[in-house]
Design an enzyme around this catalytic site. Structure first.
Site, PDB file in Angstrom:
ATOM      1  N   CYS A 112      51.725  68.194 -49.590  1.00  0.00           N
ATOM      2  CA  CYS A 112      51.820  69.253 -48.576  1.00  0.00           C
ATOM      3  C   CYS A 112      50.521  69.473 -47.798  1.00  0.00           C
ATOM      4  O   CYS A 112      50.536  70.093 -46.746  1.00  0.00           O
ATOM      5  CB  CYS A 112      52.257  70.565 -49.229  1.00  0.00           C
ATOM      6  SG  CYS A 112      53.847  70.452 -50.065  1.00  0.00           S
ATOM      7  N   HIS A 253      50.679  77.204 -45.262  1.00  0.00           N
ATOM      8  CA  HIS A 253      51.762  76.302 -45.650  1.00  0.00           C
ATOM      9  C   HIS A 253      53.017  77.112 -45.928  1.00  0.00           C
ATOM     10  O   HIS A 253      52.989  78.119 -46.636  1.00  0.00           O
ATOM     11  CB  HIS A 253      51.354  75.515 -46.893  1.00  0.00           C
ATOM     12  CG  HIS A 253      52.434  74.670 -47.467  1.00  0.00           C
ATOM     13  ND1 HIS A 253      53.213  73.836 -46.699  1.00  0.00           N
ATOM     14  CD2 HIS A 253      52.881  74.536 -48.747  1.00  0.00           C
ATOM     15  CE1 HIS A 253      54.086  73.223 -47.470  1.00  0.00           C
ATOM     16  NE2 HIS A 253      53.912  73.627 -48.714  1.00  0.00           N
ATOM     17  N   ASN A 283      60.475  74.427 -47.051  1.00  0.00           N
ATOM     18  CA  ASN A 283      59.212  73.718 -47.247  1.00  0.00           C
ATOM     19  C   ASN A 283      59.357  72.294 -46.726  1.00  0.00           C
ATOM     20  O   ASN A 283      60.108  71.499 -47.282  1.00  0.00           O
ATOM     21  CB  ASN A 283      58.870  73.718 -48.739  1.00  0.00           C
ATOM     22  CG  ASN A 283      57.545  73.036 -49.054  1.00  0.00           C
ATOM     23  OD1 ASN A 283      56.942  72.399 -48.201  1.00  0.00           O
ATOM     24  ND2 ASN A 283      57.113  73.160 -50.289  1.00  0.00           N
TER      25      ASN A 283
END
Length: 326
Positions: A112, A253, A283
Site C-alpha cells: 500500500c 491511505h 482499499n
C-alpha cells in the site's frame, strides 16, 4: 536534492461496482457490519481488465492533464503487487501499450506504500537526469487476491489506478517538497500474500489454497498502522518546519475509516481537512493515494498555495509520507 514537480495527475477505476448488499449474497456479512467497521459502502472491480489496462488509462489521463504525449516520457515506474504477470513486469507491458520502446521501466512492490516509494525513486531519477519526465503509476487488481470465503478481508478491497508525471520542469505549480520512507520487515507476517512465491510455489495438480490471497491480522495491523503513520507525519512536518496546522488537506491511505479517524485525532487534524473516499472504492492498496489525490484535484478541493500531506502504510511493513505544495 534538486527540486521536483508534478506536471500532471490522473486516475481510472473500472465500471463494475460491488456494493455491501451484493456481498451479503456472497459471504456471511452485512452492510451494517462492513460500514460500521470499515466505512466502506462499495468498491470498483475489474471484469476483464488487467493491472496494465488500468495503468494505461490512468496514464493517459495524467498525460492529458500535463499536456504531454507518451513520447515525452523518459522513465516508467509502476507500483503494484498485483501485476499482469511475474514476467514481463507491468511497467514494460504498459510501455508497449503506450507505443514506446527503449525507455527504462521497472515495478515497485511496497504494497500500500508503493506509490510513495515510487515517488521517491522518481525524485532520484530527476535529480540525476535534468530533463527526465517520469511516469509514476500505481495500479492494483486487488480482486485477484480476494478470498471470497474470508469475510474479514474480502469486504475491504477494490481495483483502481492513479498516475502522476514527475519532472524538474519549473512550469508546474505542484511541488514535491519532501518524501520520507520507512520499513520494518520483522512485522511482515502480519499482512501477507505468500502463495505463488518461492516459499510457497505453485505445483501442478495442487489446488490453490488461502495463502494465495490476502491474509491479515487486523487488530495488530491497525495498531501499527496508526502509530507508524502518525510518527512519520510528525517527522516530515518537523523536518520541514511545519505543524499540522499548516496542512490544508490531508490524504491518508484509504484502508479503513477507523484508521483514518484515529490518525487524524493523533495529528490534531479536524476531519474537514481530511480527504476521504474509502466509502466509494475500498482499499485499493498502492493506488489509494494517487486515486484520492487525483479525485481531490479534479474536484477542486485543492487550491493554489495549499500544502497537502500524504501518508500510507502497507505490507512489509512499509510506510511513508510526502508533502506537496500547490
Amino acid at each position: 536534492m534538486k527540486k521536483c514537480n508534478i506536471l500532471g495527475i490522473g486516475h481510472f477505476v473500472p465500471n463494475k461496482i460491488l456494493t455491501n448488499k451484493d456481498l451479503e449474497k456472497i459471504v456471511d456479512t452485512s452492510d451494517e457490519w462492513i460500514t460500521t467497521r470499515t466505512g466502506i459502502k462499495q468498491r470498483h472491480l475489474v471484469e476483464k481488465e488487467t493491472c496494465s489496462d488500468l495503468a494505461f488509462k490512468a496514464s493517459l489521463n495524467a498525460l492529458k492533464d500535463a499536456n504531454l504525449t507518451p513520447e515525452d516520457l523518459t522513465h516508467i515506474l509502476i507500483a503494484t503487487f498485483t501485476p499482469d504477470a511475474y514476467v514481463p513486469n507491468a511497467s514494460t507491458v504498459l510501455q508497449a501499450k503506450l507505443g514506446l520502446k527503449n525507455i527504462p521501466c521497472f515495478d515497485v512492490n511496497a504494497a500500500c506504500t508503493g506509490f510513495l516509494y515510487a515517488l521517491e525513486l522518481a525524485r532520484g531519477i530527476c535529480a540525476i537526469h535534468e530533463k527526465a519526465k517520469v511516469l509514476v503509476v500505481a495500479s492494483e487488481i486487488l480482486s485477484s487476491r480476494m478470498n471470497l470465503q474470508d469475510r474479514t478481508t474480502c469486504v475491504l478491497f477494490g481495483d483502481a489506478a492513479g498516475a502522476i508525471i514527475v519532472s524538474r520542469a519549473s512550469s508546474s505549480n505542484i511541488k514535491i517538497k519532501d518524501v520520507r520512507l520507512k520499513a520494518d520487515g520483522t512485522l511482515g507476517n502480519l499482512l501477507t500474500v505468500i502463495g505463488g512465491g518461492s516459499m510457497h510455489p505453485p505445483q501442478l495438480g495442487k489446488i490453490i489454497d488461502e495463502k494465495y490471497f490476502v491474509q491479515m491480522k487486523g487488530r495488530e495491523v491497525f495498531k501499527h498502522a496508526v502509530r507508524s503513520m502518525a510518527s512519520i507525519c510528525e517527522e516530515i512536518l518537523e523536518n520541514n518546519n511545519l505543524s499540522s496546522k499548516d496542512i490544508n488537506l490531508f490524504i491518508p491511505h484509504q484502508a479503513n475509516i477507523r484508521i483514518i479517524e484515529a490518525l487524524a485525532k493523533k495529528l490534531d487534524l479536524s476531519l474537514d481537512k481530511v480527504y476521504i473516499n474509502v466509502q466509494n472504492y475500498g482499499n485499493t492498496s498502492a493506488a489509494s493515494i494517487p486515486l484520492a489525490l487525483s479525485e481531490a484535484y479534479e474536484k477542486n478541493k485543492i487550491r493554489k498555495g495549499d500544502k497537502v500531506l500524504l501518508v500510507a502504510f502497507g505490507g512489509g511493513f512499509t510506510w511513508g509520507a510526502s508533502i506537496l505544495e500547490f
